[in-house]
Design a protein around this motif. Structure first.
Motif, PDB file in Angstrom:
ATOM      1  N   GLN A   1      22.772 -17.079  34.794  1.00 39.06           N
ATOM      2  CA  GLN A   1      24.111 -16.774  34.355  1.00 39.06           C
ATOM      3  C   GLN A   1      24.354 -15.208  34.364  1.00 39.06           C
ATOM      4  O   GLN A   1      23.421 -14.487  34.034  1.00 39.06           O
ATOM      5  CB  GLN A   1      24.042 -17.301  32.705  1.00 39.06           C
TER       6      GLN A   1
ATOM      7  N   TYR B   1      16.600 -16.190  35.069  1.00 33.53           N
ATOM      8  CA  TYR B   1      15.973 -16.012  36.383  1.00 33.53           C
ATOM      9  C   TYR B   1      14.756 -15.384  36.506  1.00 33.53           C
ATOM     10  O   TYR B   1      14.519 -14.689  35.386  1.00 33.53           O
ATOM     11  CB  TYR B   1      16.960 -15.231  37.190  1.00 33.53           C
TER      12      TYR B   1
ATOM     13  N   TYR C   1      14.418 -13.226  42.753  1.00 33.46           N
ATOM     14  CA  TYR C   1      15.911 -12.963  43.124  1.00 33.46           C
ATOM     15  C   TYR C   1      16.459 -11.637  43.589  1.00 33.46           C
ATOM     16  O   TYR C   1      16.065 -10.647  42.779  1.00 33.46           O
ATOM     17  CB  TYR C   1      16.881 -13.454  41.734  1.00 33.46           C
TER      18      TYR C   1
ATOM     19  N   ARG D   1      21.131 -14.298  44.241  1.00 36.33           N
ATOM     20  CA  ARG D   1      20.499 -15.288  45.092  1.00 36.33           C
ATOM     21  C   ARG D   1      19.281 -15.324  45.008  1.00 36.33           C
ATOM     22  O   ARG D   1      18.498 -14.335  44.858  1.00 36.33           O
ATOM     23  CB  ARG D   1      21.170 -14.884  46.410  1.00 36.33           C
TER      24      ARG D   1
ATOM     25  N   THR E   1      24.655 -17.262  45.315  1.00 40.81           N
ATOM     26  CA  THR E   1      24.851 -18.673  44.768  1.00 40.81           C
ATOM     27  C   THR E   1      25.420 -18.488  43.656  1.00 40.81           C
ATOM     28  O   THR E   1      26.256 -19.269  43.102  1.00 40.81           O
ATOM     29  CB  THR E   1      23.580 -19.435  44.565  1.00 40.81           C
ATOM     30  N   TYR E   2      25.000 -17.646  42.786  1.00 38.12           N
ATOM     31  CA  TYR E   2      25.508 -17.559  41.252  1.00 38.12           C
ATOM     32  C   TYR E   2      26.409 -16.112  41.151  1.00 38.12           C
ATOM     33  O   TYR E   2      25.998 -15.077  41.675  1.00 38.12           O
ATOM     34  CB  TYR E   2      24.420 -17.240  40.286  1.00 38.12           C
ATOM     35  N   TRP E   3      27.447 -16.283  40.332  1.00 36.32           N
ATOM     36  CA  TRP E   3      28.476 -15.329  40.050  1.00 36.32           C
ATOM     37  C   TRP E   3      28.658 -15.188  38.643  1.00 36.32           C
ATOM     38  O   TRP E   3      28.776 -16.248  37.993  1.00 36.32           O
ATOM     39  CB  TRP E   3      29.657 -15.687  41.107  1.00 36.32           C
TER      40      TRP E   3
END
Length: 124
Positions: free
Chosen positions: A2, A26, A31, A100, A113-115
């Motif tokens: 998140q 994460y 990442y 990512r 991938t995650y925003w």
């Protein structure tokens, strides 16, 4: 993973802003992260990237903002920053942070991938 951005506001040309991105869920060393901005009609463009290994870190800054923007990570607080100096009207846009999986940071938004939801910066 998140991501929550904050810090966007309206400023005059020449001023500075620091954007923050709180990251959760994460593992830092696995990442890579980036900052992007979106202007209506122009799509989303990469601004800066950051990858933090256990000891070292690597960053990149897009050419249009080279020398004015800087990216950093507060590891203890899992917060990614984008420091923006000498702001120009063309820096106006919605700024997003993204993550990512993988150690290769890239300025290509489609690789992430995650925003977060974004934070608006307006320079006049």
């Amino acid at each position: 993973v998140q991501l929550v951005e904050s810090g966007g506001r309206s400023v005059q040309a020449g001023e500075s802003i620091t954007l923050s991105c709180q990251i959760s869920g994460y593992a830092q060393a696995t990442y890579s992260m980036g900052w992007f901005r979106e202007v209506p009609g122009q799509g989303r463009q990469g601004v800066a990237t950051y990858y933090s290994a256990l000891v070292t870190a690597s960053t990149s800054i897009a050419d249009p903002v080279q020398g004015r923007f800087d990216v950093s990570l507060d590891k203890a607080n899992n917060t990614l920053y984008l420091r923006m100096n000498s702001l120009k009207p063309e820096d106006t846009g919605m700024y997003f942070c993204a993550a990512r999986f993988g150690i290769i940071a890239t300025l290509i938004p489609g690789r992430y991938t995650y925003w977060g939801e974004g934070t608006q910066v307006t320079v006049s």
